[in-house]
Motif scaffolding. Structure first.
Motif, PDB file in Angstrom:
ATOM      1  N   ARG A 125     -42.466   5.186  26.381  1.00 34.16           N
ATOM      2  CA  ARG A 125     -42.955   4.975  25.024  1.00 34.16           C
ATOM      3  C   ARG A 125     -41.967   4.245  24.138  1.00 34.16           C
ATOM      4  N   ALA A 126     -40.676   4.181  24.553  1.00 35.07           N
ATOM      5  CA  ALA A 126     -39.689   3.467  23.729  1.00 35.07           C
ATOM      6  C   ALA A 126     -38.552   2.986  24.618  1.00 35.07           C
ATOM      7  N   VAL A 127     -37.954   1.862  24.215  1.00 31.43           N
ATOM      8  CA  VAL A 127     -36.757   1.358  24.887  1.00 31.43           C
ATOM      9  C   VAL A 127     -35.763   0.954  23.803  1.00 31.43           C
ATOM     10  N   LEU A 128     -34.521   1.408  23.987  1.00 29.23           N
ATOM     11  CA  LEU A 128     -33.432   1.085  23.074  1.00 29.23           C
ATOM     12  C   LEU A 128     -32.515   0.123  23.815  1.00 29.23           C
ATOM     13  N   THR A 129     -32.356  -1.091  23.271  1.00 27.27           N
ATOM     14  CA  THR A 129     -31.540  -2.114  23.938  1.00 27.27           C
ATOM     15  C   THR A 129     -30.331  -2.459  23.080  1.00 27.27           C
ATOM     16  N   GLY A 130     -29.276  -2.897  23.731  1.00 26.78           N
ATOM     17  CA  GLY A 130     -28.073  -3.314  23.017  1.00 26.78           C
ATOM     18  C   GLY A 130     -26.897  -2.428  23.372  1.00 26.78           C
ATOM     19  N   LYS A 131     -25.829  -2.626  22.655  1.00 27.57           N
ATOM     20  CA  LYS A 131     -24.600  -1.862  22.882  1.00 27.57           C
ATOM     21  C   LYS A 131     -24.881  -0.378  22.697  1.00 27.57           C
ATOM     22  N   ALA A 146     -28.421  -3.099  17.969  1.00 27.70           N
ATOM     23  CA  ALA A 146     -29.308  -2.516  18.971  1.00 27.70           C
ATOM     24  C   ALA A 146     -30.724  -2.616  18.423  1.00 27.70           C
ATOM     25  N   THR A 147     -31.690  -2.683  19.331  1.00 25.19           N
ATOM     26  CA  THR A 147     -33.085  -2.729  18.901  1.00 25.19           C
ATOM     27  C   THR A 147     -33.876  -1.650  19.608  1.00 25.19           C
ATOM     28  N   LEU A 148     -34.831  -1.125  18.884  1.00 24.81           N
ATOM     29  CA  LEU A 148     -35.747  -0.116  19.410  1.00 24.81           C
ATOM     30  C   LEU A 148     -37.122  -0.758  19.509  1.00 24.81           C
TER      31      LEU A 148
END
Length: 194
Positions: A125-131, A146-148
């Protein structure tokens, strides 16, 4: 999904945003039954999760590009010496023993950026990308972006995590051994000093 964040297609956060990376990560973990993480390397000393945070998580799968046993051992011993952070070592060891935490290494993984996929009973349902950072304050000048993302992005990231996971090598037993050794060493050290 995460208190304080609108449910847009994506949300950009940085080290000044409130909620910050740690807030978003912990809120997402607390609402998940499965968490799939892909980071280049884990700094055990900075992973700030408690047993309460992981209560609902049945499966935590962590992919790393590199895992240096000497560095992990040194970090585990350092953490055990800090009463505030010491419980983390035992928590991660117990999660490994129970099969709720799995760790694999993919030296040729090459993903970019780091990412974590959060799934509930209905799937991703969610992905958190970035440092991936938990430190407060952030230890560098920044920005730490970071992006959600939600829905389709989470399903795509889950598929990609699964592809790398299938080709990666299980390093869980080695991690367990290092954590257990650090716990034994810190239990023996005070008695030896007296």
């Amino acid at each position: 999904m995460v208190p304080g964040l609108a449910s847009a297609d994506a949300v950009l956060i940085d080290e000044r945003t409130r909620p910050d990376f740690r807030d978003v990560f912990v809120a997402a973990v607390r609402r998940s039954v499965d968490v799939a993480v892909a980071v280049h390397r884990v700094r055990l000393s900075t992973v700030d999760l408690s047993e309460d945070d992981l209560e609902s998580v049945e499966s935590l799968r962590v992919l790393v590009v590199e895992l240096n046993a000497l560095t992990l051992d040194a970090e585990a011993r350092l953490i055990r010496a800090d009463p505030r952070r010491a419980p983390r070592v035992g928590l991660f060891r117990r999660l490994l023993e129970r099969g709720r935490l799995e760790v694999r290494s993919a030296p040729l993984g090459g993903w970019c950026p780091d990412f974590s996929v959060f799934s509930d009973a209905d799937g991703p349902r969610a992905v958190l990308t970035g440092k991936h950072w938990f430190e407060r304050p952030y230890p560098h000048r920044g920005p730490a972006l970071a992006t959600l993302h939600f829905a389709d992005a989470a399903r795509l990231a889950a598929r990609r995590h699964g592809e790398v996971w299938a080709a990666a090598h299980d390093v869980g037993p080695a991690v367990w051994s290092i954590l257990a050794k650090a716990e034994r060493a810190t239990r023996v050290a005070p008695a030896a000093a007296g």
